[in-house]
Design a protein around this motif. Structure first.
Motif: not given
Length: 312
Positions: A41-64
């Protein structure tokens, strides 16, 4: 600042100030709740956001992935505008990625012709009750409208009677983001069917306010429209799974094949960006390739021995 609290304020802002549809807000809510579940719930920094993007790419198709990123970016843009954060962390994160081109699925012309012929024949069967013929008339009107206009199924099901001018053959569509666009029904046979449908369902339409209604007099749902098309596709033994959205793709692709200017197609489809419409140029290019591979007269010219001598 706790993100969960700000997300609730942002969703209210989307609903009451931006006046987005409930369906859109529901999608935003799901994406944002997933975001804070993963990163906290805390305001994320660059490193956290990049980790989240990696998570999304592993879990979902590109459109999602693209949609989920857009939902979160919109939230932080709002927080920045409201001066709830000093620096938007997305300014330091690269979110663009090379997307795989997925060609839209279209319905072959011969199958569209089979489907429409089957519907019209069904309506002419004398043994059917007047009630059944009435429902088939509605089904014809739905299919004809989808193919004639390229409407999204959500736009068709939410089309209000007050926005339908059959005298002039014009529909006023309330598209994504509350944007209006006008579509012309250019075929007289389709107009005749829509007039016949409206006359047959006049009482239900007046009572409900929506142009397309179900057998109970309520607004036609997207699921009902999908089920109806699936049923008729099965009756003609179509070898593809036909969905309402495929009529939209077919509408755009066949207009493109007839050399209609892409800007006109963009306007009719209600695309905010020409980039979205350009996907149909890939489809027509594939069609050109197929034509040249199968129908070009060079394929029937036999060189024979001369070719063999040249190769060796």
């Amino acid at each position: 600042m706790l993100l969960k609290e700000e997300i609730n304020k942002y969703l209210n802002y989307c609903k009451f100030q931006k006046e987005l549809k409930d369906k859109t807000i529901k999608a935003y809510k799901a994406d944002l709740e997933q975001f804070i579940t993963v990163i906290g719930e805390n305001n994320p920094d660059k490193e956290v956001l990049n980790a989240y993007l990696v998570y999304l790419h592993r879990m979902y198709k590109q459109k999602t992935v693209k949609r989920k990123i857009a939902s979160v970016k919109a939230l932080f843009h709002y927080l920045e505008e409201e001066e709830l954060i000093e620096i938007n962390p997305f300014h330091k994160v690269k979110t663009k990625f090379r997307e795989e081109v997925i060609l839209p699925k279209i319905i072959p012309r011969d199958i569209i012709e089979q489907l429409l012929n089957h519907l019209y024949k069904e309506r002419s069967i004398k043994e059917y009750s007047e009630w059944r013929k009435k429902i088939i008339l509605r089904d014809i009107a739905v299919v004809e409208t989808l193919f004639s206009t390229g409407l999204r199924i959500s736009e068709l099901c939410h089309l209000q009677n007050k926005y339908v001018d059959l005298k002039n053959g014009v529909l006023c569509i309330q598209g994504k983001g509350g944007k209006e666009r006008y579509l012309q029904i250019g075929n007289n046979d389709v107009l005749s069917i829509l007039n016949a449908y409206k006359k047959s369902f006049e009482d239900e339409i007046k009572k409900q306010g929506y142009f397309f209604v179900n057998r109970y007099g309520n607004a036609l749902s997207e699921q009902s429209a999908r089920s109806m098309i699936h049923k008729y596709a099965g009756e003609i033994q179509a070898d593809i799974n036909i969905t309402p959205h495929m009529f939209r793709h077919s509408f755009a692709t066949y207009l493109m094949e007839e050399d209609v200017n892409i800007r006109y197609i963009q306007k009719m489809l209600g695309h905010a960006s020409i980039t979205t419409t350009q996907i149909y140029t890939y489809v027509t290019t594939e069609k050109e390739k197929e034509i040249l591979q199968t129908r070009h007269p060079r394929n029937k010219i036999n060189i024979g021995e001369n070719f063999d001598n040249l190769v060796y």
